[in-house]
Design a protein around this motif. Sequence first.
Motif, PDB file in Angstrom:
ATOM      1  N   ILE A 163     -17.169   1.212  22.663  1.00 50.20           N
ATOM      2  CA  ILE A 163     -17.223   1.606  24.080  1.00 50.20           C
ATOM      3  C   ILE A 163     -18.533   2.321  24.411  1.00 50.20           C
ATOM      4  O   ILE A 163     -19.351   1.837  25.195  1.00 50.20           O
ATOM      5  CB  ILE A 163     -16.029   2.520  24.446  1.00 50.20           C
ATOM      6  N   TYR A 164     -18.762   3.489  23.794  1.00 47.24           N
ATOM      7  CA  TYR A 164     -19.857   4.347  24.226  1.00 47.24           C
ATOM      8  C   TYR A 164     -21.226   3.723  23.994  1.00 47.24           C
ATOM      9  O   TYR A 164     -22.121   3.853  24.835  1.00 47.24           O
ATOM     10  CB  TYR A 164     -19.780   5.699  23.521  1.00 47.24           C
ATOM     11  N   SER A 165     -21.415   3.048  22.883  1.00 45.86           N
ATOM     12  CA  SER A 165     -22.721   2.442  22.613  1.00 45.86           C
ATOM     13  C   SER A 165     -23.004   1.280  23.542  1.00 45.86           C
ATOM     14  O   SER A 165     -24.163   0.904  23.741  1.00 45.86           O
ATOM     15  CB  SER A 165     -22.794   1.976  21.159  1.00 45.86           C
ATOM     16  N   LYS A 166     -21.974   0.728  24.144  1.00 42.91           N
ATOM     17  CA  LYS A 166     -22.147  -0.410  25.060  1.00 42.91           C
ATOM     18  C   LYS A 166     -22.227   0.036  26.517  1.00 42.91           C
ATOM     19  O   LYS A 166     -22.955  -0.555  27.312  1.00 42.91           O
ATOM     20  CB  LYS A 166     -20.988  -1.403  24.875  1.00 42.91           C
ATOM     21  N   ARG A 167     -21.503   1.108  26.856  1.00 38.73           N
ATOM     22  CA  ARG A 167     -21.475   1.572  28.242  1.00 38.73           C
ATOM     23  C   ARG A 167     -22.423   2.744  28.505  1.00 38.73           C
ATOM     24  O   ARG A 167     -22.644   3.102  29.665  1.00 38.73           O
ATOM     25  CB  ARG A 167     -20.044   1.975  28.636  1.00 38.73           C
ATOM     26  N   SER A 227     -20.371   7.336  29.738  1.00 38.13           N
ATOM     27  CA  SER A 227     -19.008   6.861  29.472  1.00 38.13           C
ATOM     28  C   SER A 227     -18.275   7.723  28.441  1.00 38.13           C
ATOM     29  O   SER A 227     -17.078   7.527  28.216  1.00 38.13           O
ATOM     30  CB  SER A 227     -19.050   5.415  28.976  1.00 38.13           C
ATOM     31  N   ILE A 228     -18.963   8.696  27.836  1.00 39.79           N
ATOM     32  CA  ILE A 228     -18.377   9.437  26.713  1.00 39.79           C
ATOM     33  C   ILE A 228     -17.410  10.504  27.208  1.00 39.79           C
ATOM     34  O   ILE A 228     -17.751  11.315  28.071  1.00 39.79           O
ATOM     35  CB  ILE A 228     -19.478  10.092  25.856  1.00 39.79           C
ATOM     36  N   ASP A 229     -16.202  10.518  26.674  1.00 41.54           N
ATOM     37  CA  ASP A 229     -15.209  11.541  26.991  1.00 41.54           C
ATOM     38  C   ASP A 229     -15.733  12.908  26.545  1.00 41.54           C
ATOM     39  O   ASP A 229     -16.272  13.039  25.446  1.00 41.54           O
ATOM     40  CB  ASP A 229     -13.903  11.222  26.261  1.00 41.54           C
ATOM     41  N   PRO A 230     -15.587  13.952  27.376  1.00 44.80           N
ATOM     42  CA  PRO A 230     -16.124  15.276  27.013  1.00 44.80           C
ATOM     43  C   PRO A 230     -15.618  15.813  25.684  1.00 44.80           C
ATOM     44  O   PRO A 230     -16.360  16.464  24.940  1.00 44.80           O
ATOM     45  CB  PRO A 230     -15.688  16.165  28.183  1.00 44.80           C
ATOM     46  N   ASN A 231     -14.350  15.579  25.344  1.00 45.78           N
ATOM     47  CA  ASN A 231     -13.827  16.065  24.066  1.00 45.78           C
ATOM     48  C   ASN A 231     -14.411  15.306  22.880  1.00 45.78           C
ATOM     49  O   ASN A 231     -14.468  15.833  21.768  1.00 45.78           O
ATOM     50  CB  ASN A 231     -12.303  15.973  24.031  1.00 45.78           C
ATOM     51  N   ASP A 232     -14.841  14.087  23.116  1.00 40.59           N
ATOM     52  CA  ASP A 232     -15.578  13.362  22.082  1.00 40.59           C
ATOM     53  C   ASP A 232     -17.021  13.846  22.033  1.00 40.59           C
ATOM     54  O   ASP A 232     -17.567  14.113  20.958  1.00 40.59           O
ATOM     55  CB  ASP A 232     -15.558  11.853  22.352  1.00 40.59           C
ATOM     56  N   LEU A 233     -17.624  14.014  23.200  1.00 37.62           N
ATOM     57  CA  LEU A 233     -19.046  14.360  23.284  1.00 37.62           C
ATOM     58  C   LEU A 233     -19.348  15.687  22.610  1.00 37.62           C
ATOM     59  O   LEU A 233     -20.302  15.798  21.833  1.00 37.62           O
ATOM     60  CB  LEU A 233     -19.468  14.410  24.759  1.00 37.62           C
ATOM     61  N   ARG A 234     -18.556  16.717  22.900  1.00 32.55           N
ATOM     62  CA  ARG A 234     -18.836  18.059  22.383  1.00 32.55           C
ATOM     63  C   ARG A 234     -17.852  18.465  21.293  1.00 32.55           C
ATOM     64  O   ARG A 234     -17.783  19.629  20.922  1.00 32.55           O
ATOM     65  CB  ARG A 234     -18.808  19.076  23.531  1.00 32.55           C
ATOM     66  N   GLY A 235     -17.111  17.508  20.783  1.00 29.69           N
ATOM     67  CA  GLY A 235     -16.136  17.805  19.739  1.00 29.69           C
ATOM     68  C   GLY A 235     -16.135  16.764  18.638  1.00 29.69           C
ATOM     69  O   GLY A 235     -16.836  16.894  17.639  1.00 29.69           O
ATOM     70  N   ARG A 236     -15.391  15.694  18.859  1.00 27.94           N
ATOM     71  CA  ARG A 236     -15.114  14.763  17.760  1.00 27.94           C
ATOM     72  C   ARG A 236     -16.337  14.020  17.242  1.00 27.94           C
ATOM     73  O   ARG A 236     -16.352  13.599  16.076  1.00 27.94           O
ATOM     74  CB  ARG A 236     -14.058  13.751  18.201  1.00 27.94           C
ATOM     75  N   ILE A 248     -31.867  10.685  19.382  1.00 30.01           N
ATOM     76  CA  ILE A 248     -31.056   9.506  19.110  1.00 30.01           C
ATOM     77  C   ILE A 248     -30.268   9.119  20.369  1.00 30.01           C
ATOM     78  O   ILE A 248     -29.604   9.956  20.978  1.00 30.01           O
ATOM     79  CB  ILE A 248     -30.086   9.769  17.945  1.00 30.01           C
ATOM     80  N   ARG A 249     -30.335   7.849  20.749  1.00 32.07           N
ATOM     81  CA  ARG A 249     -29.537   7.335  21.870  1.00 32.07           C
ATOM     82  C   ARG A 249     -28.203   6.824  21.351  1.00 32.07           C
ATOM     83  O   ARG A 249     -28.124   6.231  20.272  1.00 32.07           O
ATOM     84  CB  ARG A 249     -30.272   6.190  22.570  1.00 32.07           C
ATOM     85  N   ILE A 250     -27.155   7.018  22.143  1.00 32.20           N
ATOM     86  CA  ILE A 250     -25.836   6.547  21.727  1.00 32.20           C
ATOM     87  C   ILE A 250     -25.833   5.035  21.534  1.00 32.20           C
ATOM     88  O   ILE A 250     -25.120   4.510  20.662  1.00 32.20           O
ATOM     89  CB  ILE A 250     -24.754   6.983  22.749  1.00 32.20           C
ATOM     90  N   GLU A 251     -26.658   4.335  22.298  1.00 33.74           N
ATOM     91  CA  GLU A 251     -26.705   2.882  22.169  1.00 33.74           C
ATOM     92  C   GLU A 251     -27.178   2.427  20.793  1.00 33.74           C
ATOM     93  O   GLU A 251     -26.855   1.311  20.350  1.00 33.74           O
ATOM     94  CB  GLU A 251     -27.644   2.288  23.234  1.00 33.74           C
ATOM     95  N   ASP A 252     -27.938   3.274  20.102  1.00 28.90           N
ATOM     96  CA  ASP A 252     -28.530   2.886  18.821  1.00 28.90           C
ATOM     97  C   ASP A 252     -27.718   3.334  17.609  1.00 28.90           C
ATOM     98  O   ASP A 252     -28.034   2.954  16.478  1.00 28.90           O
ATOM     99  CB  ASP A 252     -29.941   3.482  18.697  1.00 28.90           C
TER     100      ASP A 252
END
Length: 565
Positions: free
Chosen positions: A56-60, A64-73, A149-153
């Motif tokens: 999901i995130y590397s494509k969108r 598109s990143i959920d905050p709990n994923d972005l600053r947590g998981r 680093i970009r999430i897409e990469d």
Amino acid sequence: MAATPENPAPATPRRKPGRHRGEGQWAVGHFTPLNGNEQFKKDDDGLNVRTRIETIYSKRGFDSIDPNDLRGRMRWWGLYTQRRQGIDGGKTAILEPEELDDEYFMLRVRIDGGRLTTEQLRVIGEISQEFARGTADLTDRQNIQYHWIRIEDVPEIWNRLEAVGLSTTEACGDTPRVILGSPVAGIAADEIIDGTPAIDEIQRRFIGNPAFSNLPRKFKSAVSGSPQLDVAHEINDIAFVGVEHPEHGPGFDLWVGGGLSTNPKLGVRLGAWVPLDEVPDVFEGVISIFRDYGYRRLRTRARLKFLVADWGPEKFRQVLQDEYLKRELLDGPAPEQPRDVWRDHLGVHRQNDGRFYVGFASRVGRVDGATLSKIAELAETHGSGRLRTTAEQKLIVLDVAEDRVDSLVSGLEALGLKVNASPFRRGTMACTGIEFCKLAIVETKARGASLIDELERRIPEFDEPITININGCPNSCARIQVADIGLKGQLVLDGDGNQVEGFQVHLGGALGLEAGFGRKVRGLKVTSAELPDYVERVLKRFQAERTEGERFAAWTARASEEALS
């Protein structure tokens, strides 16, 4: 069976609930999350975020990143958002996380035991140049960190790292992070025991294992059989230190509960001797105690050191034996005082097979992808293709034939990497700082590099061991409390009353068997601009006042506040 919300540990009676419902310890039945971090971990294991990153995130994209994923998981896979450029240190504690976040990441590559091949280092260098704007910092935990680093990469970076046996799995997060190991394991002529098999088994059994992917907070580990005590064992959650048992031979002395940050505590000996093949089982017992009994209510108390301080080493050892190992540990001796005051393995040293290893230093761990690729070429030409990172932001080339040493040293020096380094190049360490870190208040890397150059120019005759550790905030990633000169970044007032970058000064900290925390002189703060003048002044006073053989830390303990100012 592990204590989980589904399988609570029955052995220990529940405490009566207090006003804050206990400390969130699973082993006493406190499974209700008491803060946001515990809630997002309960909602979904951090290890599961990799699938969302890849699909999901590397494509969108970043948005598109959920905050709990972005600053947590996402930390479970070595990813932190980096600091947005142009935000000064005065805003660090004021802005909301989303205001501090840039749309780029720091990515940490874990290097357990510091072991690298030239193929791996070459790939690290190529990734740096292609995806990270050339960044690749050596850390004091034997890792390498990228920025920009970009999430897409990220999926492509993972593919390339994993193709050569590297990983970012649990390089961050509330997990068992990289396992430090002696950078000269298996090759040092004076080694007590090679801990490499234990590190490999710990990595195989516990890294990426969902049974240990929800700890109260991070868990730092070290295994070293070197008599030089070269992995900072005193400030790890668990450390196995090589010792010779008078009856059973070489093995490890077990330490637990070390850590720095704003509440520093030195690790304590449990008085237990552990043979090599039992190290992974003892590791499992200790990390299980942390998972089950660790404090989860407050993040500021969610490290093993607080539990060890409350229980004491005797109770901790008893719980480890009775509830987890189901057997007694053997008593054993403490490690001996290291012979060498430097524990970084810098310079040229003979190995146990007659060849040599060569340790060298950049400035404060700052390198780049192009340089790493050139180091890989030099190591391949002059050695066997093996390298090591150290816990002091250094690198080592192994297996160099005697007739190739001078050529290798010349090649490294041509890259600006010092084998025969000054005490300042050798002993100065810096964290990431405000350039990329969202917690930082001041610049560190460039400040440390310029400080080295200034001190080499001003006092070239200084030849005593000295450690100067520079941190951008109070969290002590660069170990400020255990440095000869520890510099904690903060905003201070200059002579004109302006608020500028500066440092609170800690003096006389140390690691080793005489480990201790530095002394803070009342009101002693320096601006960044004044830093070279201050360090020069205090080192010259040390030279003038020291007694024969006296180390800097010992001098600071007896020196007047005036002499230290």
